[in-house]
Design a protein around this motif. Structure first.
Motif, PDB file in Angstrom:
ATOM      1  N   ASP A 234       0.818  -1.222   0.000  1.00  0.00           N
ATOM      2  CA  ASP A 234       0.000   0.000   0.000  1.00  0.00           C
ATOM      3  C   ASP A 234       0.848   1.268   0.000  1.00  0.00           C
ATOM      4  O   ASP A 234       0.356   2.347  -0.348  1.00  0.00           O
ATOM      5  N   ASN A 235       2.108   1.147   0.397  1.00  0.00           N
ATOM      6  CA  ASN A 235       2.993   2.315   0.422  1.00  0.00           C
ATOM      7  C   ASN A 235       3.670   2.580  -0.924  1.00  0.00           C
ATOM      8  O   ASN A 235       4.373   3.586  -1.065  1.00  0.00           O
ATOM      9  N   ASN A 236       3.482   1.702  -1.888  1.00  0.00           N
ATOM     10  CA  ASN A 236       4.050   1.927  -3.217  1.00  0.00           C
ATOM     11  C   ASN A 236       3.300   3.053  -3.930  1.00  0.00           C
ATOM     12  O   ASN A 236       2.119   3.305  -3.649  1.00  0.00           O
ATOM     13  N   PRO A 237       3.952   3.740  -4.851  1.00  0.00           N
ATOM     14  CA  PRO A 237       3.333   4.938  -5.440  1.00  0.00           C
ATOM     15  C   PRO A 237       2.287   4.686  -6.518  1.00  0.00           C
ATOM     16  O   PRO A 237       1.413   5.528  -6.737  1.00  0.00           O
ATOM     17  N   ILE A 238       2.362   3.544  -7.231  1.00  0.00           N
ATOM     18  CA  ILE A 238       1.457   3.323  -8.364  1.00  0.00           C
ATOM     19  C   ILE A 238       0.165   2.691  -7.863  1.00  0.00           C
ATOM     20  O   ILE A 238       0.165   1.581  -7.328  1.00  0.00           O
TER      21      ILE A 238
ATOM     22  N   ALA B 122      -7.005  12.207 -16.356  1.00  0.00           N
ATOM     23  CA  ALA B 122      -7.436  11.754 -15.027  1.00  0.00           C
ATOM     24  C   ALA B 122      -6.395  10.849 -14.388  1.00  0.00           C
ATOM     25  O   ALA B 122      -6.201  10.878 -13.160  1.00  0.00           O
ATOM     26  N   SER B 123      -5.707  10.049 -15.187  1.00  0.00           N
ATOM     27  CA  SER B 123      -4.664   9.179 -14.641  1.00  0.00           C
ATOM     28  C   SER B 123      -3.468  10.010 -14.177  1.00  0.00           C
ATOM     29  O   SER B 123      -2.911   9.774 -13.096  1.00  0.00           O
ATOM     30  N   PHE B 124      -3.070  10.988 -14.985  1.00  0.00           N
ATOM     31  CA  PHE B 124      -1.948  11.845 -14.604  1.00  0.00           C
ATOM     32  C   PHE B 124      -2.255  12.653 -13.353  1.00  0.00           C
ATOM     33  O   PHE B 124      -1.355  12.930 -12.545  1.00  0.00           O
TER      34      PHE B 124
ATOM     35  N   TYR C  88       4.895   6.742 -16.760  1.00  0.00           N
ATOM     36  CA  TYR C  88       4.792   5.299 -16.544  1.00  0.00           C
ATOM     37  C   TYR C  88       3.784   4.993 -15.439  1.00  0.00           C
ATOM     38  O   TYR C  88       2.971   4.069 -15.561  1.00  0.00           O
ATOM     39  N   GLN C  89       3.831   5.759 -14.369  1.00  0.00           N
ATOM     40  CA  GLN C  89       2.898   5.526 -13.267  1.00  0.00           C
ATOM     41  C   GLN C  89       1.460   5.781 -13.710  1.00  0.00           C
ATOM     42  O   GLN C  89       0.549   5.012 -13.385  1.00  0.00           O
ATOM     43  N   ALA C  90       1.252   6.836 -14.484  1.00  0.00           N
ATOM     44  CA  ALA C  90      -0.098   7.121 -14.989  1.00  0.00           C
ATOM     45  C   ALA C  90      -0.569   6.038 -15.951  1.00  0.00           C
ATOM     46  O   ALA C  90      -1.735   5.625 -15.927  1.00  0.00           O
ATOM     47  N   ALA C  91       0.345   5.558 -16.803  1.00  0.00           N
ATOM     48  CA  ALA C  91      -0.020   4.499 -17.752  1.00  0.00           C
ATOM     49  C   ALA C  91      -0.340   3.195 -17.031  1.00  0.00           C
ATOM     50  O   ALA C  91      -1.237   2.445 -17.444  1.00  0.00           O
ATOM     51  N   SER C  92       0.369   2.917 -15.935  1.00  0.00           N
ATOM     52  CA  SER C  92       0.070   1.723 -15.129  1.00  0.00           C
ATOM     53  C   SER C  92      -1.294   1.869 -14.465  1.00  0.00           C
ATOM     54  O   SER C  92      -2.087   0.918 -14.401  1.00  0.00           O
ATOM     55  N   ASP C  93      -1.559   3.053 -13.953  1.00  0.00           N
ATOM     56  CA  ASP C  93      -2.847   3.364 -13.349  1.00  0.00           C
ATOM     57  C   ASP C  93      -3.968   3.141 -14.366  1.00  0.00           C
ATOM     58  O   ASP C  93      -5.017   2.558 -14.067  1.00  0.00           O
ATOM     59  N   TYR C  94      -3.732   3.583 -15.593  1.00  0.00           N
ATOM     60  CA  TYR C  94      -4.718   3.441 -16.661  1.00  0.00           C
ATOM     61  C   TYR C  94      -4.954   1.975 -17.003  1.00  0.00           C
ATOM     62  O   TYR C  94      -6.105   1.558 -17.229  1.00  0.00           O
ATOM     63  N   SER C  95      -3.880   1.179 -17.038  1.00  0.00           N
ATOM     64  CA  SER C  95      -4.069  -0.250 -17.329  1.00  0.00           C
ATOM     65  C   SER C  95      -4.865  -0.915 -16.216  1.00  0.00           C
ATOM     66  O   SER C  95      -5.667  -1.829 -16.474  1.00  0.00           O
ATOM     67  N   ASP C  96      -4.674  -0.472 -14.977  1.00  0.00           N
ATOM     68  CA  ASP C  96      -5.477  -0.988 -13.864  1.00  0.00           C
ATOM     69  C   ASP C  96      -6.957  -0.671 -14.075  1.00  0.00           C
ATOM     70  O   ASP C  96      -7.830  -1.488 -13.776  1.00  0.00           O
ATOM     71  N   GLU C  97      -7.235   0.510 -14.602  1.00  0.00           N
ATOM     72  CA  GLU C  97      -8.625   0.868 -14.910  1.00  0.00           C
ATOM     73  C   GLU C  97      -9.219  -0.090 -15.941  1.00  0.00           C
ATOM     74  O   GLU C  97     -10.393  -0.476 -15.845  1.00  0.00           O
TER      75      GLU C  97
END
Length: 467
Positions: free
Chosen positions: A42-46, A224-226, A283-292
């Motif tokens: 839970d402490n990871n940033p992505i 929204a991801s960014f 990269y973090q936003a793109a990972s967030d988007y793939s999670d969506e």
């Protein structure tokens, strides 16, 4: 006679009901997602709330590893159940169709056992060497990857197309930034798969594969991801000076693969759109988007009422370095390039919310799904079924995970240690109980000779030559 006929009718009805209950499979692939997500900690940033949501339904393997940190050979290994040292598919340039002309792939095996096989997006690697065979297709229907859909006229990261001084960064395939368009690559894939889930007859067992392309370069994501990763709060990996001083030359050379990314981005001011910091943000936003995208698939699965009879398996083909080890690539034998999210939900087998800490390999996917679906055993597979771990995640599991990056270069990951041996005999050894970012190579310390010997026995005894 009448009673006998009635009995036969009832038996036929029972058998048809039993056949209809054969489990479906939802096979979700993510591209280039590393372990710096909230799924792992839970402490990871992505932020990956949908991966956590999926893990809450079944078993999350906290120590899962690719067989090789490159798209084509990793996916071939998963889809054939063969390690690169067995198949000879070591790189993105190896055409698996030529090297393995008669192999039965995972979806093909399901198709041969009365499953409808339908897929979309990036399952096999795209390009000439990676795509599925036309003469022996693995899927009955496949909606191809809409690669770089709705690409911008100019790179978002500020690197000018056509500038020969910056290498491939001049190409939009290595771009990153806010991609504010109506529909992106993965939305085409997810919309197609969701439509199949909604419309396909429920009396036919279904192997459904969804290949999500993000967070693979270009690191594009919607606004929204960014917004969830403001630059002034962004975390970068630890990057100590001289981190590679104790790394053998072959390891350093691996970190220099696609070195043009690091060479340019690391020299830019943080506010520059082409800086390392902006790249990590993207990269973090793109990972967030793939999670969506994963969330949309789960929502549809639940909506169609198929979830109770569907095995869900989610994996990433390999990880990615974000400046750690002076690398912005995946083609290394270090943790961040090899450690991946891996989740299995098997109704009636997995206990919701289970975590398994045993080291496992993605080559184990084929035999695991084979057993879960009760299909004929395939003895030629290199992996082994993880069903025993699904039933008892804490059981004794002696076999570590093996990773390969071209012939002779291998990593062994046990519960505590990562041991790397290169083709010239040079070595690395890291103690993950103290050094999760692998900053101190212990291989030259005689105190750890026995540890190295324990791990060496898991190296491949025979290897196919590189062609």
């Amino acid at each position: 006679m009448k009673n006998l006929i009635t009995l036969c009718i009832l038996m036929g009805f029972v058998m048809s009901i039993h056949a209809a209950k054969k489990p479906n499979v939802l096979f979700i692939a993510i591209d280039d997602m590393n372990d710096w997500t909230t799924l792992f900690d839970d402490n990871n940033p992505i932020k990956t709330p949908n991966l956590k949501r999926l893990a809450a339904r079944g078993c999350f393997f906290t120590r899962a590893y690719c067989t090789t940190p490159a798209c084509n050979p990793s996916r071939v290994s998963i889809l054939t159940g063969l390690r690169p040292s067995t198949s000879g598919v070591y790189s993105n340039g190896n055409a698996w169709k030529s090297l393995l002309p008669n192999v039965v792939t995972l979806p093909q095996h399901f198709k041969e056992n009365d499953y409808a096989t339908i897929g979309a997006g990036k399952i096999f690697h795209h390009g000439g060497t990676g795509v599925d065979r036309k003469d022996k297709p693995s899927f009955e229907k496949f909606f191809p990857l809409q690669l770089h859909a709705n690409k911008p006229k100019h790179n978002y990261n500020g690197y000018r197309r056509g500038d020969k001084k910056i290498g491939a960064l001049a190409h939009y395939g290595w771009d990153w930034g806010v991609h504010d368009v109506d529909k992106q690559t993965d939305e085409y894939t997810v919309n197609y798969i969701n439509k199949v889930m909604a419309e396909y007859p429920k009396d036919k067992s279904l192997f459904l594969a969804a290949g999500i392309f993000r967070p693979h370069l270009p690191f594009w994501a919607p606004p929204a991801s960014f917004a969830r990763y403001p630059l002034d709060q962004l975390r970068l990996p630890p990057m100590p000076r001289n981190d590679l001083n104790d790394v053998p030359p072959i390891g350093r050379n691996m970190s220099r693969t696609e070195g043009f990314i690091w060479d340019n981005a690391s020299k830019k001011a943080p506010e520059h759109p082409g800086s390392l910091k902006k790249m990590v943000q993207a990269y973090q936003a793109a990972s967030d988007y793939s999670d969506e995208m994963v969330g949309r698939l789960l929502d549809q699965l639940d909506k169609t009422g198929r979830a109770e009879n569907t095995i869900i398996i989610l994996w990433s083909d390999h990880g990615y370095h974000l400046g750690d080890k002076s690398a912005t690539v995946k083609f290394t034998l270090w943790e961040k390039a090899n450690h991946v999210p891996f989740i299995i939900v098997a109704p009636g087998i997995t206990k919701p919310g289970t975590r398994c800490d045993r080291p496992v390999s993605l080559v184990d996917i084929f035999p695991t799904l084979n057993e879960l679906a009760n299909l004929p055993v395939k003895v030629e597979l290199d992996g082994q079924s993880l069903v025993p771990l699904l039933k008892n995640p804490q059981m004794n599991w002696k076999r570590p995970a093996l990773m390969t990056q071209n012939p002779g270069n291998h990593a062994i990951r046990s519960d505590r240690w990562r041991y790397i041996r290169y083709k010239d005999g040079t070595e690395e050894l890291y103690d993950h109980s103290k050094d999760p970012w692998e900053h101190e190579n212990l291989a030259s310390n005689p105190e750890y000779k026995a540890i190295k010997e324990q791990h060496k026995k898991w190296l491949p005894k025979n290897e196919k030559a590189f062609r």
